[in-house]
Design a protein around this motif. Structure first.
Motif, short mmCIF file in Angstrom:
data_model
loop_
_atom_site.label_atom_id
_atom_site.label_comp_id
_atom_site.label_asym_id
_atom_site.label_seq_id
_atom_site.Cartn_x
_atom_site.Cartn_y
_atom_site.Cartn_z
N ARG A 10 0.80 -1.22 0.00
CA ARG A 10 0.00 0.00 0.00
C ARG A 10 0.84 1.28 0.00
N ASP A 11 2.16 1.15 -0.18
CA ASP A 11 2.99 2.36 -0.09
C ASP A 11 3.42 2.86 -1.46
N ASN A 12 4.65 3.28 -1.62
CA ASN A 12 5.06 4.05 -2.79
C ASN A 12 5.47 3.18 -3.98
N ILE A 13 5.76 3.86 -5.08
CA ILE A 13 6.06 3.17 -6.34
C ILE A 13 7.25 2.23 -6.20
N GLY A 14 8.37 2.75 -5.67
CA GLY A 14 9.57 1.94 -5.54
C GLY A 14 9.37 0.72 -4.67
N ASP A 15 8.57 0.86 -3.61
CA ASP A 15 8.29 -0.26 -2.72
C ASP A 15 7.59 -1.39 -3.49
N LEU A 16 6.63 -1.01 -4.33
CA LEU A 16 5.90 -2.01 -5.10
C LEU A 16 6.80 -2.68 -6.13
N ALA A 277 11.15 6.36 -9.78
CA ALA A 277 11.66 6.28 -11.16
C ALA A 277 12.95 5.47 -11.23
N MET A 278 13.78 5.59 -10.20
CA MET A 278 15.03 4.83 -10.16
C MET A 278 14.76 3.33 -10.14
N LEU A 284 13.59 -2.16 -15.55
CA LEU A 284 13.67 -2.19 -17.01
C LEU A 284 15.08 -2.53 -17.50
N GLY A 285 16.00 -2.76 -16.55
CA GLY A 285 17.36 -3.15 -16.89
C GLY A 285 18.25 -2.01 -17.35
N LYS A 286 17.92 -0.78 -16.97
CA LYS A 286 18.68 0.38 -17.44
C LYS A 286 19.88 0.69 -16.54
N PRO A 287 21.03 1.01 -17.12
CA PRO A 287 22.15 1.52 -16.32
C PRO A 287 21.75 2.87 -15.70
N ILE A 288 22.15 3.10 -14.46
CA ILE A 288 21.65 4.24 -13.71
C ILE A 288 22.78 5.02 -13.04
N VAL A 289 22.74 6.34 -13.17
CA VAL A 289 23.52 7.24 -12.32
C VAL A 289 22.51 7.97 -11.45
#
Length: 338
Positions: A10-16, A277-278, A284-289
């Motif tokens: 029930r919390d935020n996007i990243g948690d889900l 978003a991170m 999605l398998g994206k390299p991230i900074v």
């Protein structure tokens, strides 16, 4: 034999997003079971199109819809819980740290077995009949959720995050961009926590450095809405300032989460702050900074992808310089091209 298993997140996007490996593990262990998930209107697009899930129950948080009558919102949510009770789940798994509200939701599902975390100072729970003590050792959120699967006989290393973009939304993004054979770097400029935010000026300086040294397009992404909205502050003003200051940048406004997921899916590299978003980019398998403020790396770092976290001792993202982020982007580009 378990026939019906319900996740509650029930919390935020990243948690889900961080719950998706556990859902997949349950699907593998119980391939014929019905798997449901209770989510909210804000994060539901994370699990849309997920083949591991048979039914998605979506409720509203009153604070997310201030224009609606709170009593009406509560009544609709109660009806949703009654529907879940009628579906008679064998197990309900309350994902996330202990909270009285999460525990109540688990209890109200009417599931035969209710699994969730309780604090160290509580021995028993009236809401959970299969309670686990909060982990003593630091763990990634994905591992914390996975630990709740032990009563189901699942004890393994979590696999990849899973998210399934809408193909129609991907087509829309590609048609909008009209790109040729260029590198596409996505900048996502929003974060909920003030100490995790990075100024528009620093994003502009970073973009100038990237455009000067790389054959790349930059797509600008942000949380929609005004920064003055007390319920859902967005970054429309910040994005507008960046766009006016740097016409070369490509703004792509995402009014819905499914649009953000699709936009991130077409990027080659993502530069972002800590937040949902991170984790979507990681799924999605994206390299991230990523530029961080106070967030705990052990628990929330990007899972399963190449990444560079920039965080310093003051735990304030604004103290990270544009030059530092540019150097990290160049390092990551070299790594993924080698």
């Amino acid at each position: 034999m378990l026939n019906k298993i319900l996740f509650i997140r029930r919390d935020n996007i990243g948690d889900l997003v961080c719950t998706t490996p556990a859902i997949h593990a349950v699907r593998k262990k119980y391939p014929h079971a019905k798997i449901g998930i209770l989510v909210n209107t804000y994060n539901a697009d994370v699990v849309k199109n997920n083949p591991d899930i048979d039914e998605i129950y979506i409720y509203e948080k009153a604070k997310h819809v201030p224009e609606k009558n709170k009593i009406l919102v509560w009544m609709n949510n109660l009806r949703l819980l009654m529907k879940i009770r009628k579906d008679k789940y064998d197990v309900a798994i309350a994902c996330g740290s202990y909270s009285p509200r999460l525990a109540r939701y688990a209890y109200m599902t009417g599931a035969t077995v209710r699994i969730g975390y309780i604090p160290k100072d509580i021995e028993k729970s009236t809401s959970y009949n299969m309670a686990l003590q909060e982990p003593e050792q630091p763990m990634h959120e994905i591992e914390r959720v996975f630990r709740l699967l032990l009563p189901l006989g699942i004890d393994e290393i979590p696999n990849k995050l899973k998210i399934f973009p809408s193909q129609s939304e991907i087509k829309r993004v590609k048609e909008f961009l009209k790109r040729k054979n260029k590198l596409l770097i996505a900048f996502h400029i929003s974060s909920r926590k003030p100490e995790n935010r990075w100024s528009a000026e620093k994003f502009i300086n970073l973009a100038k450095l990237v455009l000067a040294h790389n054959n790349a397009d930059i797509m600008l992404l942000w949380s929609p809405g005004s920064e003055k909205n007390p319920y859902h502050p967005g970054d429309d003003e910040k994005a507008e300032f960046i766009i006016k200051s740097l016409p070369q940048i490509i703004p792509y406004k995402t009014n819905h989460l499914r649009e953000l997921i699709a936009a991130l899916s077409v990027a080659n590299v993502v530069v972002c702050l800590d937040g949902g978003a991170m984790h979507i980019a990681a799924a999605l398998g994206k390299p991230i900074v990523t530029v961080w403020g106070s967030t705990e790396q052990q628990r929330w770092k990007p899972w399963g992808v190449k990444h560079i976290i920039l965080q310093e001792q003051t735990k304030k993202a604004e103290n990270i310089t544009s030059d530092q982020v540019f150097e990290a982007v160049q390092t990551l580009l070299k790594e993924i091209s080698s």
